[in-house]
Motif scaffolding. Structure first.
Motif, PDB file in Angstrom:
ATOM      1  N   ARG A  26     -68.561 -36.583 -26.325  1.00  0.00           N
ATOM      2  CA  ARG A  26     -68.912 -36.093 -25.233  1.00  0.00           C
ATOM      3  C   ARG A  26     -70.349 -35.103 -24.872  1.00  0.00           C
ATOM      4  N   LYS A  27     -69.234 -34.117 -25.705  1.00  0.00           N
ATOM      5  CA  LYS A  27     -69.555 -32.957 -25.490  1.00  0.00           C
ATOM      6  C   LYS A  27     -70.598 -32.289 -26.526  1.00  0.00           C
ATOM      7  N   ILE A  67     -70.910 -42.875 -30.560  1.00  0.00           N
ATOM      8  CA  ILE A  67     -70.194 -43.174 -29.826  1.00  0.00           C
ATOM      9  C   ILE A  67     -70.097 -44.975 -30.020  1.00  0.00           C
ATOM     10  N   GLU A  85     -60.910 -41.285 -20.582  1.00  0.00           N
ATOM     11  CA  GLU A  85     -60.909 -41.062 -21.996  1.00  0.00           C
ATOM     12  C   GLU A  85     -60.339 -40.500 -23.043  1.00  0.00           C
ATOM     13  N   ILE A 112     -71.743 -46.655 -22.819  1.00  0.00           N
ATOM     14  CA  ILE A 112     -71.890 -46.641 -24.344  1.00  0.00           C
ATOM     15  C   ILE A 112     -72.922 -47.852 -25.032  1.00  0.00           C
ATOM     16  N   THR A 168     -64.099 -37.314 -25.563  1.00  0.00           N
ATOM     17  CA  THR A 168     -64.593 -36.447 -24.391  1.00  0.00           C
ATOM     18  C   THR A 168     -65.088 -34.872 -25.596  1.00  0.00           C
ATOM     19  N   ASN A 187     -79.410 -42.420 -30.343  1.00  0.00           N
ATOM     20  CA  ASN A 187     -78.224 -41.406 -30.317  1.00  0.00           C
ATOM     21  C   ASN A 187     -79.624 -39.778 -30.797  1.00  0.00           C
TER      22      ASN A 187
END
Ligand code: PSU
Ligand code: MN
Length: 301
Positions: free
Chosen positions: A14-15, A20, A6, A117, A11, A300
């Motif tokens: 995601r955290k 995305i 990634e 995704i 990354t 999301n």
């Protein structure tokens, strides 16, 4: 096992729980010439960021799956000649043998699914080619839409394809085909195709709900969102159809087959329109990325 690399940006997304949006790489290597290809990808990635969505261009490099390409990788893909064009048939082979390749719609859907995704935006999908009754040329993109539950945002299929057969095939395969804000399916360079849209949607939340329900009901396959090119960027069908026809004749006389057909036709149309087709193509990709972001943001929530 395969290796997924990634980008730092993905990354981080995601955290932090940032939405995305996946983007394909074949549009860079086989869909547009340099330098417009790199300008296009930089522009659409910045559009996504402005909307609060992290862009992830997908590709295979030296046998690793890349989710999000950095500047150097993008530049490399944009300028390199003879990068493989990967689809369902050859992506595993490429990864297993340490190869490098750009992902088509089909291969991008496969990787997006592996990477978790949900939404992917591009220009146009592959489909049933004109003369398919002889050539059997049907893009693996259609089979992938039937199998993989990802939302694909495109501007319809372009008239290098047999549009009625393409949409009949998608219906047979059980793909949700949505027209975004239109009653007629768009045809890439043009906003109309003469084909009624099976499902009309006017808000991104309805698309998010549609994907969620397919998953809840265990209905395999994806959702194809057909987003018409903006009015001011449209090339009317009466202008583009003769050019497409000439490109098809040229491809036939030069015996172009298999993976080479779509890039050959795109280039022939680009030459014949003195670049106007590319300007339209870039405008519709930007428009699709905007809508893709809105859908990714809804999913999301
Ligand atoms: N249509 C475009 N630009 C493209 C493509 C399609 O306007 O770059 C690319 C996409 O990657 C699509 C692929 O998945 O061509 C389809 O190729 P084929 O017809 O060989 O399946
Ligand atoms: Mn083909």
């Amino acid at each position: 096992m395969y290796n997924i690399i990634e980008s730092a940006e993905v990354t981080k997304a995601r955290k932090s729980g940032t939405a995305i949006l996946a983007l394909e790489s074949t549009i860079i290597t086989h869909g547009m010439p340099y330098p417009q290809n790199i300008e296009m990808v930089e522009k659409v990635e910045s559009i996504a960021r402005e909307k609060g969505v992290t862009p992830a261009t997908l590709a295979v490099i030296d046998g690793a799956i890349h989710v999000g390409l950095d500047q150097d990788h993008l530049k490399d893909f944009a300028t390199r000649k003879n990068v493989a064009k990967l689809s369902r048939a050859d992506i595993a082979h490429c990864i297993a043998n340490g190869g490098t390749g750009a992902t088509t719609v089909a291969a991008t859907m496969i990787i997006a699914k592996l990477a978790g995704i949900d939404v992917f935006a591009t220009g146009g999908i592959g489909g049933v080619h004109q003369g398919a009754e002889e050539s059997f040329d049907i893009s693996a993109d259609l089979g992938e839409l039937a199998k993989t539950d990802v939302v694909v945002v495109a501007a319809g299929a372009k008239a290098i394809l047999d549009l009625p057969k393409t949409f009949e095939y998608l219906e047979t395969q059980g793909v949700a085909v949505i027209g975004y804000g239109v009653d007629e399916l768009p045809a890439f360079y043009s906003r109309t195709s003469g084909i009624p849209t099976p499902l009309r949607v006017d808000h991104p939340s309805e698309i998010a709900a549609s994907l969620r329900m397919r998953r809840a009901m265990n209905i395999e396959g994806g959702v194809l969102v057909n987003n018409p090119i903006p009015i001011d960027a449209e090339i009317p069908s009466k202008d583009i159809l003769p050019i497409i026809k000439a490109a098809l004749t040229k491809a036939k006389s030069e015996n172009i087959t298999a993976k080479n057909v779509t890039p050959f036709l795109l280039d022939a149309i680009y030459q014949a329109t003195n670049g106007a087709s590319l300007t339209a193509n870039i405008a519709l990709v930007e428009n699709n990325v905007r809508l893709g972001c809105d859908i990714a943001l809804e999913l999301n929530k």
